[in-house]
Scaffold this motif. Structure first.
Motif, short mmCIF file in Angstrom:
data_model
loop_
_atom_site.label_atom_id
_atom_site.label_comp_id
_atom_site.label_asym_id
_atom_site.label_seq_id
_atom_site.Cartn_x
_atom_site.Cartn_y
_atom_site.Cartn_z
N ARG A 130 0.85 -1.19 0.00
CA ARG A 130 0.00 0.00 0.00
C ARG A 130 0.89 1.24 0.00
NH1 ARG A 130 -1.85 5.14 1.51
NH2 ARG A 130 -4.08 5.13 2.00
N ARG A 169 -6.29 2.07 7.67
CA ARG A 169 -7.55 2.51 7.10
C ARG A 169 -8.48 2.97 8.22
NH1 ARG A 169 -7.21 -2.16 3.81
NH2 ARG A 169 -9.44 -2.52 3.51
N THR A 181 -7.31 -2.90 7.52
CA THR A 181 -6.06 -3.55 7.12
C THR A 181 -5.77 -4.76 8.00
OG1 THR A 181 -5.14 -1.49 6.25
CG2 THR A 181 -3.57 -3.22 6.86
#
Length: 419
Positions: free
Chosen positions: A84, A140, A145
């Protein structure tokens, strides 16, 4: 309004307590807190090129390159199989609107106030902000996550490590009570979630992140009893359930090829659906001290939904499945339990009487692209200039002080907080 009147009004605008800002976690949050055996699988930062990235139909799909690949360099969070990147949308303040694009960035390419406490306080000073509640970035908005991770033991350690960093460092002594903690829970186990709520409440935390629509994450809905241990813990400790738009990992959209502008226009939709869920769930009557808030959902849509919910409850509750659990009009439940949050909603403020002065909170969304930084004071004054000073005071700070258990001065008084 004359220039002198404008100046006088602005000088009297209350210091803002923002209930929706964001932190970009420093690289060492998990590296410094997880057992050594998880150093290679726990969250860590890797600098790598971007191969490709799309964001269509509400879905974000980046692909990390390897050594020798071409592409812009960015800092990536790597966790199990997840890659990410940090992007300009994570931290856009300081850039003009036309410069803000979906691109990978490094820590050196973001405003330091995104991740550094003293720099954050300085940016809050510039923006007439006294205190701020911050949602996460890598985990998040409600810890999805960790919920999606394969290793549950590691996921729980990741949640606890984040909370320890949030309470002890981000909201620690250097913040002087101006940063208000918002913690996470392991969403995959309501009893573990309840234990984490109580662990953090014992050190002064009064807000926990949650998903606006849990079934989108493969979790039970609020209409079941599955969440009751978690809700009971929030009810008993006075912990507010904070739900940010996108906390169900599915932003509203209309089609797989709809551009991001479509979803950005209708971001309130998930909050709308969620609020109706809660109002028709019976949970507010079973847990009378429960409070929920919707970050970045804006408020202009609320009056019609309350009107419609009341009509449905009055006329259709017999066959609508709620007669045995919702014993008061939804608008009454809203008044005692639900808070809408906004940063730019002139329409909602013109209809404040239909929402409730005590049910509205202010936010600045720093450092996201929608943020009103560094003009949150001016934006607030422009939208609230028609309101009485007492009403502005409640919206901008008074309601947040009461809801989040802050000091009379608007500071967090937990460990490392206000002195």
């Amino acid at each position: 309004m004359s220039r002198m009147e404008t100046s006088r009004t602005l000088s009297a605008f209350p210091k803002i307590i923002s209930v929706d800002d964001h932190t970009v976690e420093p690289p060492d949050v998990w590296r410094d807190r997880l057992p050594k055996k998880y150093q290679d699988t726990g969250p860590r930062i890797v600098r790598a090129p971007l191969k490709e990235m799309t964001f269509l139909g509400g879905k974000f799909a980046p692909v990390m390159g390897g050594p020798g690949d071409d592409g812009p360099l960015g800092d990536w969070w790597v966790y199990e199989d997840l890659h990410r990147p940090l992007t300009r949308l994570d931290t856009a303040v300081g850039y003009s609107r036309d410069e803000i694009k979906l691109e990978v960035i490094t820590y050196e390419q973001m405003r330091p106030g995104s991740y550094d406490v003293p720099r954050r306080l300085a940016d809050m000073d510039v923006n007439h902000v006294q205190s701020a509640l911050c949602f996460p970035t890598f985990p998040r908005f409600c810890g999805q996550t960790f919920t999606e991770a394969k290793d549950r033991e590691l996921g729980l350690l990741g949640v606890r490590a984040y909370n320890d960093w949030m309470v002890e460092e981000w909201c620690g002594p250097d913040a002087h009570g101006r940063l208000i903690p918002l913690t996470l829970v392991p969403l995959w186990d309501a009893r573990l979630a309840a234990a984490e709520v109580r662990r953090n409440a014992a050190r002064g935390v009064r807000a926990v992140a949650f998903s606006e629509i849990p079934p989108h994450l493969g979790l039970p809905s609020v209409h079941t009893d599955d969440w009751d241990p978690f809700l009971a813990a929030c009810d008993e400790t006075g912990t507010v359930i904070a739900m940010h738009i996108g906390s169900s990992s599915r932003m509203p959209s209309t089609s797989a090829d709809a551009p991001p502008a479509v979803g950005s226009t209708i971001t309130f939709a998930n909050c709308c659906f969620s609020m109706v869920d809660w109002l028709m769930s019976g949970k507010f009557e079973r847990f009378p001290n429960l409070r929920v808030m919707y970050a970045e959902g804006q408020i202009g849509w609320i009056p019609y939904i309350l009107e419609r919910a009341d009509v449905v409850w009055e006329e259709n509750r017999g066959w609508g499945g709620v007669a045995d659990k919702v014993h008061r009009p939804p608008s009454e439940l809203f008044a005692g339990h639900v808070f809408g949050c906004f940063f730019d909603d002139a329409f909602g403020l013109r209809n404040l009487d239909a929402i409730g002065i005590g049910n509205v909170l202010y936010e600045t969304d720093y450092p996201h692209s929608d943020s009103t930084w560094p003009k949150s004071r001016e934006v607030g004054e422009a939208q609230m200039g028609h309101l009485e000073a007492e009403v502005v005071e409640r919206i901008v700070r008074g309601n947040a002080i009461e809801l989040l258990g802050l000091t009379d001065d608007g500071l967090w008084a937990g460990p490392g907080g206000a002195r």
